[in-house]
Write an enzyme that holds these catalytic residues in place. Structure first.
Site, PDB file in Angstrom:
ATOM      1  NE  ARG A  50      -2.836   0.432   3.349  1.00  0.00           N
ATOM      2  CZ  ARG A  50      -2.039   0.637   4.498  1.00  0.00           C
ATOM      3  NH1 ARG A  50      -1.478   1.729   4.600  1.00  0.00           N
ATOM      4  NH2 ARG A  50      -1.858  -0.227   5.664  1.00  0.00           N
ATOM      5  CE1 TYR A 102     -18.094  12.635 -13.916  1.00  0.00           C
ATOM      6  CE2 TYR A 102     -16.803  12.578 -11.773  1.00  0.00           C
ATOM      7  CZ  TYR A 102     -17.468  11.838 -12.643  1.00  0.00           C
ATOM      8  OH  TYR A 102     -18.035  10.395 -12.473  1.00  0.00           O
ATOM      9  CG  ASP A 174     -10.527  16.874 -13.327  1.00  0.00           C
ATOM     10  OD1 ASP A 174      -9.828  16.048 -14.412  1.00  0.00           O
ATOM     11  OD2 ASP A 174     -11.484  16.098 -12.972  1.00  0.00           O
ATOM     12  CE  LYS A 199     -13.796   8.730 -17.475  1.00  0.00           C
ATOM     13  NZ  LYS A 199     -13.955   9.409 -16.357  1.00  0.00           N
TER      14      LYS A 199
HETATM   15  C1  LIG Z   1     -13.339  15.415 -15.528  1.00  0.00           C
HETATM   16  C2  LIG Z   1     -13.530  14.065 -14.681  1.00  0.00           C
HETATM   17  N1  LIG Z   1     -12.734  13.972 -13.511  1.00  0.00           N
HETATM   18  C3  LIG Z   1     -12.867  13.242 -12.680  1.00  0.00           C
HETATM   19  C4  LIG Z   1     -13.596  11.990 -12.893  1.00  0.00           C
HETATM   20  C5  LIG Z   1     -13.869  10.613 -12.110  1.00  0.00           C
HETATM   21  O1  LIG Z   1     -12.879   9.882 -12.541  1.00  0.00           O
HETATM   22  P1  LIG Z   1     -13.040   8.163 -12.159  1.00  0.00           P
HETATM   23  O2  LIG Z   1     -14.526   7.727 -12.966  1.00  0.00           O
HETATM   24  O3  LIG Z   1     -12.107   7.413 -12.701  1.00  0.00           O
HETATM   25  O4  LIG Z   1     -13.381   8.064 -10.788  1.00  0.00           O
HETATM   26  C6  LIG Z   1     -14.510  11.933 -14.296  1.00  0.00           C
HETATM   27  C7  LIG Z   1     -15.143  10.756 -14.348  1.00  0.00           C
HETATM   28  O5  LIG Z   1     -15.899  10.564 -15.577  1.00  0.00           O
HETATM   29  C8  LIG Z   1     -14.092  13.099 -15.070  1.00  0.00           C
HETATM   30  O6  LIG Z   1     -14.883  13.095 -16.452  1.00  0.00           O
END
Ligand SMILES: Cc1ncc(COP(=O)(O)O)c(C=O)c1O
Length: 387
Positions: A50, A102, A174, A199
């Site tokens: 971990r 998001y 992000d 993604k």
């Molecule tokens: C811009 C963005 N940030 C964060 C996330 C969250 O990521 P995860 O689904 O890998 O937890 C997403 C998921 O769609 C996203 O589109």
């Protein structure tokens, strides 16, 4: 990593190019959950899985170098990366967040951070005055998504960094939509970069993963402590999948961004389409900023049809994209933000943010643009027939 190489080359020719012991041209997957200590007093680099693992370390080092930061972290999901980073805050702190953030981040901020006594204000990050007006004495973080999701608003990162420095708060970005292939926020002064590596970075719709990169060593120490404390680390098989995805990141982003641009221009001319959101369109309010702070406009666009019925009809008739939650893959992905990425947001909040019942988001994959246009044309025709 060799500084003299371009980003494209560094994706392949970096510290992980060959395994130092065997010459293997692929990072070994090290499954061990624990590591024998050869010396009673002096522990080795790795002690418990971990806290650290060689395969995870390879990914963490790679993403840190690609983002231009000092330390990288791999998490079990994008949300694990984002929520762990938010744990840098304490009770009584305040955070300023992009309005059309998001949906999962919205849920975490409004329903989890709030319970821990951390306050928040959502602001339109395209408006510097609005950001400044929302800063309080206890503001510790300005949290940005640019382009924002799904209405593709562009935030001027340099201006936000300058503001944050003036008010002594951190900036989190992000960078999921852009990836370091197109945008490197740390080079613009941002403190923490976050990713849903599920993604574009992973790129193949086969792994859930999150990444974080920090600008300085002190933040690195704090985030390492939190990563180990929360323990939502990325498993080694998934680390390997993300490392493999990274190798083709540049070529995928290049193809898909070009295709997204062509499709955005084409969609604008379609009578069934009421509005197109893409920062590469010259009329887009963030076009100039995006051109300056990023190396491209990205592979995601959104477009609005008349209403939910039109969306349903269109989705039922397209054949090329998958209709799914997610983005950033080799196959094009069509999503309906109202019930997918932004389902966690109450309807009024969604409408206020322009996430209407007619809005669709398209993440462009590696198919031929002509095939997508033909497919969409046929689906638009079916709308006209049923009008
Ligand atoms: C811009 C963005 N940030 C964060 C996330 C969250 O990521 P995860 O689904 O890998 O937890 C997403 C998921 O769609 C996203 O589109």
């Amino acid at each position: 990593m060799s500084e003299q190489f371009s980003f494209q080359t560094r994706l392949l020719h970096n510290n992980q190019k060959v395994d130092k012991e065997t010459g293997a041209v692929s990072v070994p997957i090290q499954h061990a959950s624990t590591f024998h200590q050869f010396d009673f007093d002096q522990f080795g680099t790795f002690d418990y899985g971990r806290s650290g693992n060689p395969t995870r370390a390879a990914l963490e080092e790679t993403i840190a170098e690609l983002e231009g930061g000092v330390q990288g972290f791999a998490f079990a999901s994008g949300m694990a990366a984002i929520s762990t980073a938010f744990m840098l805050l304490s009770k009584g702190d305040h955070v300023v967040v992009t309005t059309d953030v998001y949906g999962g981040t919205f849920r975490f901020v409004t329903q989890v951070l709030s319970r821990l006594g951390i306050e928040y204000t959502f602001v339109d990050m395209t408006n510097l005055d609005e950001i400044e007006a929302s800063i309080q004495e206890n503001t510790k973080v300005i949290y940005v998504e640019t382009p924002s999701n799904p209405t593709m608003k562009i935030t001027n990162l340099k201006e936000v960094v300058a503001l944050a420095e003036r008010y002594e708060c951190l900036t989190f970005v992000d960078n999921t939509f852009m990836t370091p292939a197109l945008q490197r926020p740390i080079e613009l002064g941002v403190d923490v970069v976050l990713h849903s590596a599920t993604k574009f970075i992973g790129g193949h719709s086969d792994v859930i993963a999150g990444l974080a990169v920090v600008k300085d060593e002190e933040l690195g120490k704090q985030l390492a402590f939190l990563q180990n404390s929360f323990g939502s680390v990325l498993g080694v098989q998934d680390c390997w999948l993300v490392l493999r995805g990274l190798k083709t990141l540049h070529v995928r982003m290049e193809h898909s961004s070009k295709a997204a641009h062509q499709l955005a221009l084409w969609l604008k001319e379609q009578s069934a389409v009421e509005r197109v959101y893409y920062p590469g369109l010259e009329g887009h309010s963030g076009y100039d900023i995006q051109k300056e702070q990023a190396d491209g406009f990205g592979a995601v666009l959104s477009f609005e049809l008349k209403d939910k019925d039109a969306v349903r009809q269109f989705v039922n008739n397209v054949k090329v994209p998958v209709f799914a939650v997610s983005l950033g893959a080799v196959e094009s992905i069509l999503s309906y933000p109202a019930t997918m990425s932004h389902a966690a947001m109450p309807s009024e909040e969604r409408q206020q943010r322009g996430i209407t019942d007619g809005l669709l988001r398209l993440s462009v994959g590696l198919e031929s643009v002509e095939d997508i246009k033909n497919d969409f044309s046929n689906a638009f025709e079916s709308l006209a027939v049923t009008k």
